[in-house]
Design an enzyme around this catalytic site. Structure first.
Site, short mmCIF file in Angstrom:
data_model
loop_
_atom_site.label_atom_id
_atom_site.label_comp_id
_atom_site.label_asym_id
_atom_site.label_seq_id
_atom_site.Cartn_x
_atom_site.Cartn_y
_atom_site.Cartn_z
N ASP A 68 0.86 -1.18 0.00
CA ASP A 68 0.00 0.00 0.00
C ASP A 68 0.90 1.24 0.00
O ASP A 68 2.09 1.15 0.30
CB ASP A 68 -0.89 -0.03 1.25
CG ASP A 68 -1.73 1.22 1.39
OD1 ASP A 68 -2.34 1.65 0.40
OD2 ASP A 68 -1.76 1.78 2.51
N ASP A 85 -7.48 -1.69 3.18
CA ASP A 85 -6.51 -2.75 2.90
C ASP A 85 -6.93 -4.09 3.49
O ASP A 85 -6.37 -5.13 3.15
CB ASP A 85 -5.13 -2.38 3.49
CG ASP A 85 -4.55 -1.13 2.87
OD1 ASP A 85 -4.62 -1.01 1.64
OD2 ASP A 85 -4.04 -0.27 3.62
N ASP A 121 -2.26 -0.64 5.88
CA ASP A 121 -2.56 -0.09 7.21
C ASP A 121 -4.02 0.30 7.41
O ASP A 121 -4.44 0.52 8.53
CB ASP A 121 -1.69 1.14 7.47
CG ASP A 121 -2.13 2.33 6.66
OD1 ASP A 121 -2.34 3.41 7.25
OD2 ASP A 121 -2.26 2.20 5.44
#
Length: 659
Positions: free
Chosen positions: A343, A547, A543
């Site tokens: 990410d 996600d 995080d």
């Protein structure tokens, strides 16, 4: 229902929004498996020194008996239930082996087996409960009620589940959006980090899409509902997390088959070794002794210990260095990954906007400090993340920030205020300049091409400078990408909900070539599934709530701990508690070392078990020697696995020698 509170900071800053989501977390000892396992462990630890110091049997005997009862009754009962389905459970086999050990005087061996398997069952129950907690926590993000507008523009409060496609809802400042839809009227900025991961609130006006569960800013919005609440993005996140968790939870089919065959084979061999000699007239006591000796030496206790110490030692070592690995299975899986999806916001970046560029216009005659001081004074009363970034930058330079008067905020445009008698505006260059050709336009365009958010500063209606704001890249990001590339043989993939231009800029800085930007949560899942369908075992690092489905779908998921959402932390298989990105390749290398030690230990255990079984079948293996050989193999493999407890193992993994 989640809510947003506004409170002044201790230093008297502008109010800071704090998202408060009720936690409905299952307590560990609310689970019966955990209570029984804890009781068995405590009883075992009390009895152990008494037994080893040679105390009378009446002192330690009842304690060991209670250990057997508290730790063994649940797996034993589950095994008996499995027998009704014509399935031989390995836990039942361990209970029988433990009782067999006790029957021939090896009480300590049996109690140890009981404690090991009771603890394992408790850990599995805790993991299952945490997954359920995570899904419930995600549901708390979505509001339970919404303000629906009737045809006559009157308002009614209804449960969000009663909303239908075509309804119009009113979203007031500070409220969460009640349903997926499009803006009919109004302008505001919506914090949709929970869905897309974007670090900054997104301006919304007529025609723009909004998502259920996202947080509205300072403007009011009228939203037309375009999806049924059961089909909203956040509802689909819940469904994907539940589905992925269910598919990951069961033990792999191959392992189950091995356990079944081993269990059946061991039981059949023990019965045969006891019954056949009796049929040919052998004496009962020596025959029983030989069969019980076989059960002891053939017991997989050494195999269990061959597997667990290296993995648990690696978990303990990783924990000391700020990485929480949730189970031994996860530690083993980390060493199998051959592809990584990262990410952007909060993972490769710090997740907090910061001022990166201060560009005063030549005609203004201002210095960098003077421009920043002027902007910080106007932004000081604002709650916007960009405003906080400007104020923080001024404080970091120890600038004196004047008091602003006549403060006003316009969603999507910016703020205005009077600073030291001068009218100051800070906000979007496009909105403030309103199409006028000015040198500030070129400055802002260059900053945006570099992946920054450009903020224009005006004094008395004249542009005086431009600030560039960006989510700062972590210092160790490039080195981490390089290390992960070396471990997996392929460059990580960047998967982010942020805009393509910002994503491409960051990817170039860290050396990532495969960039997938503008992704919703289900798009991230699709990206991970594509890699897995190509035969890759994917590690996902993220995080945010957005996600979580990808973390759950991946072969292994790691969450960044400091800024990570509750759902991401619970869904992930491991958590980087100290937010040190560089620990991720280190723990992967440590896992590979642990897996090699597991193989070594399994070979050692297999050699000992095979040798002792052959001796018992082909000759006469004295019980004390059989127990000594069996326990000796457990000690050897245990000590071999404990090598990974040393800090040197972490250092070797970090420098690449642990691969």
């Amino acid at each position: 229902m989640s809510s947003t509170l506004t409170r002044p900071s201790p230093a008297g800053d502008a109010a800071v929004r704090v998202a408060v989501t009720p936690r409905r977390r299952t307590r560990i000892f609310a689970l019966p498996e955990a209570r029984w396992a804890a009781a068995a462990l405590v009883l075992f630890l009390i009895a152990l020194p008494l037994y080893l110091l040679g105390a009378q049997a009446w002192a330690w005997g009842p304690l060991f008996a209670l250990t057997y009862a508290t730790g063994g009754w649940e797996p034993g009962w589950a095994g008996l239930q499995a027998l009704k389905e014509k399935t031989l459970d390995v836990d039942l086999l361990m209970v029988v082996a433990a009782l067999g050990a006790a029957a021939i005087g090896q009480v300590l061996d049996g109690a140890l087996l009981i404690v090991i398997f009771a603890t394992s069952g408790a850990l599995e129950a805790i993991a299952t409960a945490r997954t359920a907690d995570s899904v419930r926590g995600l549901l708390d993000l979505a509001p339970t009620t919404a303000t629906r507008l009737r045809d006559d523009d009157s308002e009614e409060t209804v449960p969000t589940g009663h909303l239908a496609v075509g309804d119009t809802i009113l979203v007031r400042p500070g409220e969460r959006v009640g349903a997926d839809g499009s803006v009919l009227d109004g302008a505001s900025e919506v914090d949709q980090a929970t869905i897309t991961g974007e670090p900054l609130p997104v301006p919304k006006q007529e025609g723009d899409e909004v998502f259920a569960g996202t947080l509205n800013g300072t403007g009011a919005l009228r939203v037309k509902v375009e999806r049924d609440p059961s089909d909203s993005v956040i509802a689909r996140i819940v469904a994907m997390v539940e589905e992925a968790s269910e598919t990951k939870a069961p033990t792999q089919l191959f392992i189950e088959k091995v356990e079944q065959r081993y269990s059946i084979g061991m039981v059949a061999a023990t019965i045969a070794l006891f019954a056949l000699p009796l049929l040919f007239g052998a004496a009962l006591q020596p025959t029983l002794l030989r069969a019980m000796t076989f059960m002891i030496v053939a017991s997989p206790c050494a195999v269990v210990l061959a597997t667990m110490p290296p993995l648990l030692s690696a978990i303990a070592n990783a924990g000391r260095h700020g990485v929480l690995v949730k189970s031994a299975v996860v530690m083993e899986q980390l060493g199998q990954i051959d592809a990584v999806a990262l990410d952007k916001t909060g993972t490769l970046t710090e997740g907090t906007p910061r001022v990166t560029d201060i560009r005063p216009l030549a005609a203004s005659g201002l210095s960098e400090d003077e421009l920043l001081r002027l902007a910080a004074a106007a932004e000081h009363p604002s709650e916007h993340p960009l405003a906080r970034a400007v104020v923080d930058a001024a404080r970091n330079r120890d600038l004196d920030i004047p008091v602003a008067e006549d403060f006003a905020s316009a969603p999507g445009t910016g703020v205005t205020a009077t600073v030291e008698g001068e009218a100051v505006a800070v906000g979007s260059p496009a909105r403030l300049l309103n199409g006028h050709n000015h040198p500030a336009v070129a400055v802002a365009a260059r900053l945006e091409d570099e992946g920054r958010t450009a903020v224009l500063v005006e004094a008395e209606g004249t542009p005086v400078g431009v600030l560039g704001i960006a989510d700062r890249l972590r210092e160790e990001a490039a080195a981490t990408v390089t290390a992960l590339t070396g471990l997996t043989g392929s460059t990580p993939v960047l998967v982010t909900g942020d805009n393509p231009r910002a994503a491409a800029r960051l990817a170039e800085e860290v050396g990532i070539t495969d960039v997938r930007a503008g992704l919703l949560p289900q798009d991230k899942v699709t990206a991970v599934q594509e890699l897995q369908e190509a035969g890759r075992k994917v590690l996902v690092v993220g995080d945010g709530v957005n996600d979580a489905p990808a973390l759950a779908t991946a072969h292994t998921g790691i969450a960044m701990g400091r800024a990570g959402s509750d759902l991401a932390l619970e869904t992930a298989d491991a958590v980087v508690v100290r937010d040190e990105l560089a620990t991720i390749p280190t723990v992967v290398a440590l896992s590979r070392r642990a897996r090699r030690l597991v193989v070594q230990n399994l070979v050692i255990a297999a050699v000992f078990i095979t040798g002792l079984v052959i001796w018992d079948l082909a000759g006469h293996l004295p019980l004390p020697l059989g127990v000594a050989g069996h326990e000796g193999s457990t000690v050897i493999v245990g000590l071999n696995g404990l090598r990974l407890l040393a800090d040197g193992a972490w250092r070797r993994a970090r420098t690449g020698r642990g691969q």
